[in-house]
Design a protein around this motif. Sequence first.
Motif, mmCIF file in Angstrom:
data_model
loop_
_atom_site.group_PDB
_atom_site.id
_atom_site.type_symbol
_atom_site.label_atom_id
_atom_site.label_comp_id
_atom_site.label_asym_id
_atom_site.label_seq_id
_atom_site.Cartn_x
_atom_site.Cartn_y
_atom_site.Cartn_z
ATOM 1 N N LEU A 45 0.827 -1.212 0.000
ATOM 2 C CA LEU A 45 0.000 0.000 0.000
ATOM 3 C C LEU A 45 0.859 1.260 0.000
ATOM 4 C CD1 LEU A 45 -2.781 -1.045 2.548
ATOM 5 C CD2 LEU A 45 -3.023 -0.796 0.067
ATOM 6 N N SER A 46 1.934 1.230 0.769
ATOM 7 C CA SER A 46 2.815 2.404 0.850
ATOM 8 C C SER A 46 3.522 2.660 -0.473
ATOM 9 C CB SER A 46 3.852 2.205 1.961
ATOM 10 O OG SER A 46 3.229 2.066 3.214
ATOM 11 N N PHE A 47 4.022 1.592 -1.083
ATOM 12 C CA PHE A 47 4.710 1.740 -2.365
ATOM 13 C C PHE A 47 3.750 2.261 -3.429
ATOM 14 C CE2 PHE A 47 6.501 0.422 -6.414
ATOM 15 C CZ PHE A 47 7.840 0.749 -6.265
ATOM 16 N N ALA A 48 2.537 1.700 -3.442
ATOM 17 C CA ALA A 48 1.545 2.136 -4.423
ATOM 18 C C ALA A 48 1.169 3.601 -4.206
ATOM 19 C CB ALA A 48 0.298 1.251 -4.339
ATOM 20 N N ARG A 49 1.045 3.999 -2.944
ATOM 21 C CA ARG A 49 0.692 5.394 -2.640
ATOM 22 C C ARG A 49 1.821 6.335 -3.034
ATOM 23 N NH1 ARG A 49 -0.782 9.515 -2.833
ATOM 24 N NH2 ARG A 49 -1.992 10.849 -1.420
ATOM 25 N N ALA A 50 3.049 5.929 -2.750
ATOM 26 C CA ALA A 50 4.202 6.756 -3.126
ATOM 27 C C ALA A 50 4.324 6.857 -4.639
ATOM 28 C CB ALA A 50 5.484 6.161 -2.523
ATOM 29 N N LEU A 51 4.052 5.751 -5.317
ATOM 30 C CA LEU A 51 4.149 5.715 -6.775
ATOM 31 C C LEU A 51 3.099 6.612 -7.422
ATOM 32 C CD1 LEU A 51 5.795 4.118 -8.990
ATOM 33 C CD2 LEU A 51 3.821 2.587 -9.107
ATOM 34 N N GLY A 52 1.918 6.670 -6.805
ATOM 35 C CA GLY A 52 0.820 7.418 -7.403
ATOM 36 C C GLY A 52 0.634 8.822 -6.873
ATOM 37 N N GLU A 53 1.528 9.294 -6.027
ATOM 38 C CA GLU A 53 1.380 10.632 -5.453
ATOM 39 C C GLU A 53 1.414 11.703 -6.542
ATOM 40 O OE1 GLU A 53 1.152 14.162 -3.774
ATOM 41 O OE2 GLU A 53 0.415 12.248 -3.028
ATOM 42 N N PHE A 54 0.483 12.640 -6.450
ATOM 43 C CA PHE A 54 0.371 13.672 -7.484
ATOM 44 C C PHE A 54 0.367 15.096 -6.918
ATOM 45 C CE2 PHE A 54 -2.588 16.447 -9.890
ATOM 46 C CZ PHE A 54 -1.793 16.665 -11.001
ATOM 47 N N GLY A 55 -0.649 15.416 -6.118
ATOM 48 C CA GLY A 55 -0.853 16.797 -5.693
ATOM 49 C C GLY A 55 0.295 17.399 -4.910
ATOM 50 N N ALA A 56 0.724 16.708 -3.852
ATOM 51 C CA ALA A 56 1.806 17.230 -3.013
ATOM 52 C C ALA A 56 3.112 17.303 -3.804
ATOM 53 C CB ALA A 56 1.983 16.349 -1.777
ATOM 54 N N THR A 57 3.342 16.300 -4.652
ATOM 55 C CA THR A 57 4.560 16.291 -5.477
ATOM 56 C C THR A 57 4.569 17.454 -6.458
ATOM 57 O OG1 THR A 57 4.730 13.878 -5.319
ATOM 58 C CG2 THR A 57 5.930 14.936 -7.108
ATOM 59 N N LEU A 58 3.429 17.693 -7.091
ATOM 60 C CA LEU A 58 3.344 18.774 -8.072
ATOM 61 C C LEU A 58 3.626 20.123 -7.430
ATOM 62 C CD1 LEU A 58 2.681 19.502 -11.007
ATOM 63 C CD2 LEU A 58 0.287 19.754 -10.323
ATOM 64 N N MET A 59 3.096 20.337 -6.212
ATOM 65 C CA MET A 59 3.289 21.620 -5.534
ATOM 66 C C MET A 59 4.705 21.777 -4.988
ATOM 67 S SD MET A 59 -0.209 22.385 -3.440
ATOM 68 C CE MET A 59 0.460 23.965 -2.897
ATOM 69 N N PHE A 60 5.225 20.719 -4.408
ATOM 70 C CA PHE A 60 6.490 20.797 -3.679
ATOM 71 C C PHE A 60 7.702 20.515 -4.561
ATOM 72 C CE2 PHE A 60 9.362 18.734 -0.334
ATOM 73 C CZ PHE A 60 9.838 19.948 0.128
ATOM 74 N N ALA A 61 7.563 19.555 -5.478
ATOM 75 C CA ALA A 61 8.696 19.173 -6.332
ATOM 76 C C ALA A 61 8.574 19.719 -7.744
ATOM 77 C CB ALA A 61 8.829 17.648 -6.373
ATOM 78 N N GLY A 62 7.368 20.111 -8.120
ATOM 79 C CA GLY A 62 7.176 20.641 -9.461
ATOM 80 C C GLY A 62 7.003 19.549 -10.503
ATOM 81 N N ASN A 63 7.096 19.924 -11.764
ATOM 82 C CA ASN A 63 6.896 19.000 -12.870
ATOM 83 C C ASN A 63 7.995 19.215 -13.911
ATOM 84 O OD1 ASN A 63 5.512 17.069 -14.526
ATOM 85 N ND2 ASN A 63 4.687 18.766 -15.721
ATOM 86 N N LEU A 64 9.217 18.974 -13.485
ATOM 87 C CA LEU A 64 10.369 19.207 -14.349
ATOM 88 C C LEU A 64 10.736 17.914 -15.075
ATOM 89 C CD1 LEU A 64 12.526 21.228 -11.793
ATOM 90 C CD2 LEU A 64 10.933 22.122 -13.507
ATOM 91 N N PRO A 65 10.555 17.848 -16.399
ATOM 92 C CA PRO A 65 10.858 16.618 -17.144
ATOM 93 C C PRO A 65 12.284 16.126 -16.902
ATOM 94 C CG PRO A 65 9.676 18.176 -18.535
ATOM 95 C CD PRO A 65 10.027 18.915 -17.260
ATOM 96 N N GLY A 66 12.380 14.837 -16.608
ATOM 97 C CA GLY A 66 13.686 14.241 -16.368
ATOM 98 C C GLY A 66 14.253 14.511 -14.994
ATOM 99 N N LYS A 67 13.535 15.303 -14.190
ATOM 100 C CA LYS A 67 14.044 15.672 -12.868
ATOM 101 C C LYS A 67 13.029 15.393 -11.765
ATOM 102 C CE LYS A 67 16.386 19.465 -10.483
ATOM 103 N NZ LYS A 67 16.808 20.897 -10.576
ATOM 104 N N THR A 68 11.818 15.893 -11.933
ATOM 105 C CA THR A 68 10.782 15.665 -10.910
ATOM 106 C C THR A 68 9.463 15.221 -11.518
ATOM 107 O OG1 THR A 68 9.991 17.966 -10.932
ATOM 108 C CG2 THR A 68 11.787 17.434 -9.415
ATOM 109 N N GLN A 69 9.415 15.024 -12.822
ATOM 110 C CA GLN A 69 8.158 14.632 -13.470
ATOM 111 C C GLN A 69 7.921 13.131 -13.302
ATOM 112 O OE1 GLN A 69 7.559 14.395 -17.872
ATOM 113 N NE2 GLN A 69 6.110 16.059 -17.522
ATOM 114 N N THR A 70 6.967 12.775 -12.464
ATOM 115 C CA THR A 70 6.611 11.382 -12.229
ATOM 116 C C THR A 70 5.453 10.999 -13.157
ATOM 117 O OG1 THR A 70 5.127 12.072 -10.451
ATOM 118 C CG2 THR A 70 7.371 11.442 -9.833
ATOM 119 N N ILE A 71 5.055 9.731 -13.121
ATOM 120 C CA ILE A 71 3.982 9.276 -14.008
ATOM 121 C C ILE A 71 2.682 10.060 -13.799
ATOM 122 C CG2 ILE A 71 2.581 7.316 -14.733
ATOM 123 C CD1 ILE A 71 4.799 5.462 -13.953
ATOM 124 N N PRO A 72 2.217 10.254 -12.544
ATOM 125 C CA PRO A 72 0.959 10.991 -12.365
ATOM 126 C C PRO A 72 0.989 12.405 -12.949
ATOM 127 C CG PRO A 72 1.520 9.815 -10.365
ATOM 128 C CD PRO A 72 2.703 9.708 -11.263
#
Length: 217
Positions: free
Chosen positions: A153-180
């Motif tokens: 459950l933890s791995f799946a939640r970490a893998l699918g995190e979107f909102g907090a990541t977008l605000m805190f890490a941004g959406n930088l291709p190749g750097k912070t852009q995750t699948i969500p």
Amino acid sequence: MKDNFWSPVILSLQTASVALPVVFVLGIITARIMARRNFKGKVIIETILLLPLVLPPTVVGFLLIIFFGGNSIVGKGIEALSGAPVMFTWSAAVIASSVVAFPLMYQSAKTGFSSVDKGAEEAAKVDGASELKTFLYITLPLSARALVAGVVLSFARALGEFGATLMFAGNLPGKTQTIPTAIYIAFESGNMDTAWLWVTVMIAISFVMLFAANLLK
């Protein structure tokens, strides 16, 4: 195109893989304390630990910015030590994933520890086992199913995190852009074929994880 497609997938797996050990260790330690000890303010502390489960991801992201941002004491300390701010970095993505995944690992571990027969633990101590050995050889094995569930459950939640990541890490291709975040951008730009491919990858990874977890039960 292939490199651009797989970059968010690899980054997501790396982020979740680094967040998982952190969440696993902290979750087990915290759950052990909370499951076996009673103290004043326990309910308040447990409520705080579980808050990321019910808070909107944007609220979690906002709080992370306040806590780790350049104007905070923690943020300034990290910047002084590393020479760079933590926001909009891969480390920020790991932190965001860890925060939102922690309650799931904690709750699963606490449930597992609470279900262990105290008599078995006491018997081990009577036979001369130390607190640590009792925990490692009695408590953990008897809680294995709950811990496996927590890991998945933890791995799946970490893998699918979107909102907090977008605000805190941004959406930088190749750097912070995750699948969500990549799916979101692809959808917004009308690139539905690529969005569907990423969605399919996420479903496949989640299916494999759940299937493996069921085999281990």
